[in-house]
Structures are given as C-alpha cells and as structure tokens.
Scaffold this motif. Structure first.
Motif, PDB file in Angstrom:
ATOM      1  N   PHE A  68      -5.099   7.934 -12.446  1.00  0.00           N
ATOM      2  CA  PHE A  68      -4.548   9.076 -11.713  1.00  0.00           C
ATOM      3  C   PHE A  68      -5.602  10.172 -11.538  1.00  0.00           C
ATOM      4  O   PHE A  68      -5.506  10.985 -10.629  1.00  0.00           O
ATOM      5  CB  PHE A  68      -3.322   9.646 -12.435  1.00  0.00           C
ATOM      6  N   ILE A  88      -5.743  -0.275  -9.042  1.00  0.00           N
ATOM      7  CA  ILE A  88      -4.523  -1.071  -8.787  1.00  0.00           C
ATOM      8  C   ILE A  88      -4.479  -2.280  -9.741  1.00  0.00           C
ATOM      9  O   ILE A  88      -3.463  -2.552 -10.382  1.00  0.00           O
ATOM     10  CB  ILE A  88      -4.471  -1.571  -7.316  1.00  0.00           C
ATOM     11  N   ARG A  91      -3.788  -1.164 -13.246  1.00  0.00           N
ATOM     12  CA  ARG A  91      -2.386  -0.783 -13.483  1.00  0.00           C
ATOM     13  C   ARG A  91      -1.482  -2.015 -13.607  1.00  0.00           C
ATOM     14  O   ARG A  91      -0.449  -1.973 -14.264  1.00  0.00           O
ATOM     15  CB  ARG A  91      -1.881   0.094 -12.326  1.00  0.00           C
ATOM     16  N   ARG A  92      -1.849  -3.086 -12.940  1.00  0.00           N
ATOM     17  CA  ARG A  92      -1.012  -4.287 -13.011  1.00  0.00           C
ATOM     18  C   ARG A  92      -1.039  -4.912 -14.402  1.00  0.00           C
ATOM     19  O   ARG A  92      -0.154  -5.689 -14.744  1.00  0.00           O
ATOM     20  CB  ARG A  92      -1.455  -5.297 -11.963  1.00  0.00           C
ATOM     21  N   LEU A 119       7.258  -4.106  -7.362  1.00  0.00           N
ATOM     22  CA  LEU A 119       6.110  -3.259  -6.994  1.00  0.00           C
ATOM     23  C   LEU A 119       4.866  -3.703  -7.762  1.00  0.00           C
ATOM     24  O   LEU A 119       3.749  -3.613  -7.250  1.00  0.00           O
ATOM     25  CB  LEU A 119       6.386  -1.781  -7.301  1.00  0.00           C
ATOM     26  N   GLY A 120       5.083  -4.159  -8.959  1.00  0.00           N
ATOM     27  CA  GLY A 120       3.959  -4.598  -9.792  1.00  0.00           C
ATOM     28  C   GLY A 120       3.496  -6.006  -9.470  1.00  0.00           C
ATOM     29  O   GLY A 120       2.644  -6.554 -10.172  1.00  0.00           O
ATOM     30  N   LYS A 167       6.088  -7.604 -16.797  1.00  0.00           N
ATOM     31  CA  LYS A 167       4.718  -7.629 -16.268  1.00  0.00           C
ATOM     32  C   LYS A 167       3.785  -8.450 -17.152  1.00  0.00           C
ATOM     33  O   LYS A 167       2.662  -8.721 -16.768  1.00  0.00           O
ATOM     34  CB  LYS A 167       4.159  -6.199 -16.186  1.00  0.00           C
TER      35      LYS A 167
ATOM     36  N   LEU B 160       3.626   4.482  -8.996  1.00  0.00           N
ATOM     37  CA  LEU B 160       2.179   4.252  -8.917  1.00  0.00           C
ATOM     38  C   LEU B 160       1.701   3.459 -10.131  1.00  0.00           C
ATOM     39  O   LEU B 160       0.817   2.606 -10.024  1.00  0.00           O
ATOM     40  CB  LEU B 160       1.437   5.582  -8.829  1.00  0.00           C
ATOM     41  N   SER B 162       3.177   1.220 -11.577  1.00  0.00           N
ATOM     42  CA  SER B 162       3.580  -0.193 -11.529  1.00  0.00           C
ATOM     43  C   SER B 162       2.459  -1.088 -11.004  1.00  0.00           C
ATOM     44  O   SER B 162       2.492  -2.298 -11.197  1.00  0.00           O
ATOM     45  CB  SER B 162       4.808  -0.344 -10.633  1.00  0.00           C
ATOM     46  N   GLY B 163       1.487  -0.454 -10.304  1.00  0.00           N
ATOM     47  CA  GLY B 163       0.393  -1.259  -9.763  1.00  0.00           C
ATOM     48  C   GLY B 163       0.544  -1.527  -8.284  1.00  0.00           C
ATOM     49  O   GLY B 163      -0.200  -2.327  -7.719  1.00  0.00           O
ATOM     50  N   VAL B 164       1.500  -0.847  -7.657  1.00  0.00           N
ATOM     51  CA  VAL B 164       1.664  -1.017  -6.216  1.00  0.00           C
ATOM     52  C   VAL B 164       0.476  -0.349  -5.518  1.00  0.00           C
ATOM     53  O   VAL B 164      -0.046   0.661  -5.994  1.00  0.00           O
ATOM     54  CB  VAL B 164       3.002  -0.397  -5.746  1.00  0.00           C
ATOM     55  N   HIS B 165       0.041  -0.948  -4.409  1.00  0.00           N
ATOM     56  CA  HIS B 165      -1.044  -0.323  -3.660  1.00  0.00           C
ATOM     57  C   HIS B 165      -0.493   0.916  -2.956  1.00  0.00           C
ATOM     58  O   HIS B 165       0.539   0.835  -2.279  1.00  0.00           O
ATOM     59  CB  HIS B 165      -1.618  -1.316  -2.648  1.00  0.00           C
TER      60      HIS B 165
END
Lengths: 261, 467
Positions: A68, A88, A91-92, A119-120, A167, B160, B162-165
C-alpha cells in the motif's frame, strides 16, 4: 536516528523458508522518517510480533508488506517476491487481518468469503467448500448465511481467517487483531493464528498488547519511533520481564518520540 | 472483474433508493413525454388548421389589386419535426409564426418563452431537459460513493489486500456503475419510446439512434467522472461535494457565463436600434410610394430607355408596379443584409457555445440533442431563409402581375379569385440527418472524449489506488 542493523542486527530465520523479509526498509512521510532501515525475517511456521506504542511504525510496516506504500529505500519481500515491484502477486500469497475487518454488510459471511476469494484468484469456491472453511475458522454455523451487518468483530475476523485458508496463504499480516475483542474471543483468535502457524504460515503481528505478543509469538520485536529497540525470543520470557524491557525501550526514546506516544 | 462488476451492479440496484429514484424518474419522463406529445400533437393540429384557414383566407380574397394583396399578407407557421416533442430546443425562444407581407420582413411570433416567467428560461420540462439535467444528478448521487464509501468503510482495504488487480477492480466498478446507470434511465427511455410509437405516424430511426448515441456518451461521461473523483478522494462526502459542484457548474454556471460572454463578444442590436436602422435606410432608398424620389426618376428613365418610349403613358407596362417591385428588391436586400448581420452574430455566439462545450458535457449534449431534434439555431435560420425566399417570391409574383397586366396609373386594376389560387402555398423540406448534424459533429466527439477522459482517469487512478 540509528538503524535496526546498527542496534540489533536482522532477525534471522532458521532452516525454514522465509515467508516475510524486510531489508533496510525505510519509509518517510514528508520530512519525517516513520520507519528506519528495518530488517526482519519471518520463517514459515513462526509468528513475529512487532510491539510498540501508537506511531511506532507498526502499521506502516504492515502497509509496506501489503504494497500500500512504496518504501523510501530498502525492500519488503513476501516469499521472495519483491512487494514494491509486484504487489499483486505478493498479496495473493498473503492473508491480511486489519484491526477492524470490514465486510459487505448486505452479504452473508459465506458470500463475503466467496467474493473476496474470487478477487484473490480462487475460482468457483462452492457453498460446501466455503462452509467447511468457515467451520474451520470457528465461525458458528448459524452465522454462515446471515448478513455480516449483524456480525461482531470476532466473527468478521473469522471470515478473514477462512479467507486465509481459502487462499492457502503462505504468510499472514495482522494489525492489532485482538484490539476490542473480549478475552475469550482474543484467546480463541490467538489459537487460530497459532493453528495456522503450525500449518507452515509465517505471521507478522502488529500490536501494543504485551500479553498477546507473548502468547502468540515465537519472537517479539520492540519498535519505537520507527526504530527497532529490542528483539526477544518468547521462549521462557515472563510477562513482567517483557514489560520491563518494553518500558525501558520507551524510556530510552528521545523526548520528541515519547511525545508522540 | 466479473465478480466486481456483479457486486457493484447488485449493490447499486439492490438499494431501495435506486428503485424509488428509477420509478420517480421514469414517472417524470413519462409525464413529460405525455405532456410534450400532447402539446406537440395539439400544435400540429393547430398548425394544420391554421395553415388550412390561412390558405382559405388567401384564396378567398375578393377581387383586388395584387399589391394590396401583398399588404393583406399571410401567416406562415413553422412545421414541427418528428422530435420537437422530445427537445423543443430554441423554438420557444425564437418563435414559430411569421407574417408575410410586402416591404417588411417580420420577426417570428409565438414565443412561449417570452410570455413565461423567468424560471421557464432555465429550461422547459421536456424529456430532453430531464435527461440532460436531472439524470446526471441521479447518476452522481448513486455513483459518488463507489470507491470513497468502500475506502471509508474499510472494504477497499480488504479488496486490495485480496490480490485483485487494481485495474480489474476499477474496470469492474466502471462497467458495474455504467450498467446500473443504464438500468436507471432505460425504463424512462422505454416508456418514452412506447408513448411516442403510439402517437407518431413515422419514426425517424436514424435521428433516434443518434440521440441514443449522444445520451449514451453523456451518461457514460458523468458516471466515469464521478467514479474517477470517487477513486481519488478519501471521503465520500468530498466526492459528493465535488460532483455536485461539477453538476451546478456544467448545468448552470458555465452555460450562463458562456452565453453572457458570447453575447458580450458578439452583441446583437436592440430591437429599437434595428428597426431605426431599417427605417432610415429604407427612407434613403427608392420609395415606391413617393413620386418625388430622385431614384424613382432614374428608374423611370431607365425603364423608358428599355422600352424605347419617351413618356410614361407610352409604357406597355405599369411603371408604378415596377417601382413597387424595385422598392421591394431594395428593402429585401436591406433586410437580408441586416438579418444576415444579426444571424452572423448569433452564429458566432453559437460557435462560441459549441467550442466551449469542451468545458461542460452538458453544453455538448444540449447542442447535439437540439441539432438532431431540428430545434437548434442552424435549423431555425434555414427555415427563416426559406420563409423569406417564399415571401419575396410571393410579392414579386403579385407585382409582376401588376406590371404586365396593367398600365401606369391604372388604379382600378384588380385580379380575380382564381389568381389567388394560382399562387402555391409554401412548402418546406427539413434538412437531412447529415445536414442537421453537420455543425455539431464535434459535440458528439466532445461527449465521447469526456467519457473517455473519465474512463482513462479511472484506469490511471487504479495505479495509485490506496485503501
């Protein structure tokens, strides 16, 4: 302001793979430095707590690992992925539990879980699979299909834990996770985190709760004014001893930093 | 992106307020359409009746000399268009009825705006007004919180994380938001369309398509700009305040300021000054009724030479009628010049408004909608020119009859009723679709550019999207 390496040196992992790593991580907001050359490593299966007062740089550290914020210098890595370069993907691999988990109030716990999982990048999480994950996270069955607007803070956190399970997160970032929870819920939550850690997840917990830090962590890092003051293993560490070290770290902080506390 | 689109769309349309707003807006557009269509039909009926009565009045004239008939005159009523009910445009301000007589080019009459309160000058409650002014407000009210509310509640952080683009997140929100916006306005357009089909004999699909295209871009522009602002501010209240200010600015402040600026830069003469100038120049010209006028003498000498005679009594034509036509030609030219001057000023003002539409999508859609509905300035000017041409031909025909069939000083010359019938009524063919939009193609481009700006702005903001 000195750096963590000068005072303490990086926290080293053993043979387990490193889930979270900070290398000379520095963050500035305008002219002020909010985090100064932080070095740390969280191996798989371990929990590291960052203990510090308000404004110490705990949430900044979490935000840097989440991508962030962009660091002024240094790097944050999640399972070897440079966060600033590839947030990205980083975060996954992460599960994130903020101080106050905000879910969509007009969706049920299961729907929120399915939504955030999709979303993930997790496609087609079925009802049954979702229910199983919620059960594993400790959310009572009666709440699964209820709107989240009726959920307590602890229940919302459990949905987040279910999301971490969905996840198959390799690392966890927890920001003041038990703040505002009753002792029973806090203990239950600590148990969940330890269970995830035992499954090989590396967790970084930002907190100012000494008791939680001692109970949940393998190691504790005391951060004051953006600087690492102490690192302590929790093996055999008494609460009184931790309190003493913590207060001494605070007392040693310059007046300007203490004024912020 | 599919999940975000679904979530965004459902969260907007699942809100009870959305359906209340949708129902009220559809009701309002439906009522406005019903009233506009009723008025349009009534006006069309009146127009048809009036033209019939006026024609009857013209052909029923008793035997009289043709020039007297030219002064008797007749009225011409501007025909309606297939979409004048949808967007009356400038017609209420410019007038729809014209009196045709010799020597004088009259102004248009029947201007409802002139007889209305000043509040009406803000705009008529036509379907076009509702879509141009009220629909954007509803779009803003439903889209301002898209990102900002998620940011305030903390769900954006979790999203955000969550890893979404971020681009997929923004894309999903744009598509979901636009789908909800179209769900909001489509019922009203559907109701309006059904009502139109029930009463209209012919439907101009090309114009309807162009209108839909323009309004589609307009709504997309408002929605995407709202989402862009929402993605950039921390608080939803800030997004709302910015977008309401934008709405007030584009709908009221900018058009008013631009219109005042254009009027100051290209001022029109006052009605009194215009009339005085015409009167003065007419006095200086050939006055067909004044035998002492020097130019009349010149005309007489020229006419005598042309016919190879010495005296006026020897002319095989009516010199008085020749002088009347010469006077008509002079005043027509004078009027043409002065009206053209005013029209050029108005055109210059319209050009400023078209150019400055780059500042406000409202101006662009207003210009586009009026042009497609044939109620803009360009169409009015075209019609006014056709009316003037008909007036000149009418008077010339009357005078020519007098010139050829009577002699100078023959004040008893009259024509019979069949002569009035031999003069055809005015016919007017409106511009083609292509001609209608010739001057405003740039406005469609501007609307598309505004929509693109909002979408690109959102996508660029995605790179800096923070919880």
């Amino acid at each position: 302001m000195g750096s963590a390496t000068e005072t303490q040196g990086p926290i080293q992992s053993g043979s387990a793979p490193t889930c979270l790593r900070a290398q000379d991580l520095t963050m500035r907001h305008g002219a002020s430095t909010t985090l100064c050359t932080l070095n740390l490593e969280v191996p798989a299966g371990q929990v590291l707590s960052i203990l510090g007062p308000n404004g110490a740089g705990k949430t900044t550290t979490i935000n840097l690992f989440m991508g962030f914020f962009r660091p002024a210098s240094g790097r944050a890595e999640v399972c070897g992925i440079h966060v600033a370069e590839n947030p990205i993907e980083a975060r996954r691999l992460l599960a994130y539990i903020p101080e106050s988990v905000s879910l969509y109030g007009n969706l049920t716990g299961l729907e929120n879980l399915q939504y955030f999982a999709e979303l993930g990048g997790i496609r087609g999480l079925t009802f049954e699979a979702g229910e199983e994950l919620l059960a594993r996270a400790g959310l009572q069955e009666s709440a699964w299909h209820r709107d989240c607007s009726t959920y307590s803070k602890g229940m919302r956190q459990k949905v987040c834990v279910a999301l971490a399970l969905a996840k198959d997160a390799r690392a966890m970032l927890l920001d003041e996770p038990t703040s505002g929870l009753d002792p029973f819920a806090a203990r239950e939550f600590s148990g969940l985190v330890n269970e995830l850690a035992s499954q090989g997840v590396g967790a970084l917990v930002a907190t100012h709760d000494l008791l939680l830090a001692r109970e949940i962590s393998h190691r504790i890092l005391i951060l004051v004014g953006g600087e690492v003051k102490e690192t302590l293993p929790t093996d055999g560490l008494e609460l009184g001893e931790l309190e003493k070290v913590y207060l001494e770290a605070l007392a040693a902080a310059p007046d300007s930093e203490r004024d912020q506390l | 992106m599919k999940a975000i689109f679904k979530r965004e769309f459902i969260s907007l349309v699942a809100d009870g307020r959305f359906w209340i707003a949708c129902c009220l807006f559809t009701l309002l557009v439906g009522l406005s359409t019903a009233i506009s269509l009723k008025n349009d039909r009534a006006m069309e009926h009146l127009r048809g009746g009036a033209q019939h009565d006026l024609r009857h009045e013209w052909v029923s004239q008793t035997a009289k000399d043709p020039h007297s008939a030219a002064h008797f005159g007749t009225y011409q009523v501007k025909p309606g268009t297939s979409l004048s009910w949808f967007d009356p445009g400038l017609d209420p301000f410019l007038g729809t009825v014209n009196f045709l007589e010799a020597h004088v080019r009259s102004e248009f009459m029947l201007r409802p705006a002139r007889d209305s309160t000043s509040a009406r000058h803000l705009g008529y409650l036509s379907p076009a007004f509702l879509l141009q002014v009220i629909a954007p407000l509803l779009i803003i009210l439903f889209c301002f919180g898209s990102f900002a509310s998620d940011r305030e509640s903390g769900t954006l952080r979790l999203t955000l994380a969550s890893g979404v683009h971020p681009a997929a997140l923004v894309g999903g929100k744009i598509v979901g938001g636009l789908a909800a916006v179209f769900a909001l306005v489509l019922p009203s357009l559907g109701v309006s369309g059904i009502m139109m089909m029930r009463v209209s004999e012919e439907i101009d699909l090309a114009r309807l398509g162009l209108l839909l295209l323009g309004y589609g871009f307009y709504f997309a522009a408002i929605a995407s700009i709202t989402l862009w602002v929402s993605s950039r501010v921390l608080k939803s209240q800030s997004a709302l305040a910015i977008m309401i200010s934008f709405w007030i600015g584009m709908t009221f402040v900018v058009p008013r300021t631009i219109s005042d600026m254009a009027a100051a830069q290209h001022p029109l003469p006052s009605k009194a000054a215009f009339a005085q100038k015409i009167a003065e120049e007419t006095r200086q010209g050939i006055d067909g009724h004044d035998p002492q006028d020097a130019r009349r003498e010149e005309l007489l000498e020229r006419t005598l030479r042309e016919y190879g005679v010495q005296r006026i009594e020897e002319l095989p034509v009516n010199f008085d009628a020749i002088a009347l036509q010469a006077s008509e030609d002079y005043t027509s030219e004078l009027y043409q010049r002065e009206f053209d001057r005013v029209a050029d000023q108005l055109e210059a003002q319209a050009q400023i408004v078209r150019t400055t539409a780059v500042l406000a999508p409202f101006l662009a859609i207003r210009n586009w909608s009026m042009a497609v509905s044939e109620s803009d300035w360009a169409h009015h000017r075209r019609y006014a020119q056709a009316v003037e041409k008909y007036r000149q031909e009418l008077v010339r025909r009357l005078n020519t009859d007098m010139i050829q069939n009577s002699r100078t000083g023959d004040f008893g010359y009259v024509v019979q009723q069949d002569f009035w019938e031999s003069i055809p009524p005015m016919t007017y063919e409106g511009p083609s679709v292509r001609a209608s939009i010739e001057d405003v193609e740039s406005q469609l481009g501007l609307l598309a550019a505004w929509a693109l700006l909002g979408i690109v702005g959102c996508l660029r903001a995605s790179a800096r999207l923070r919880p």
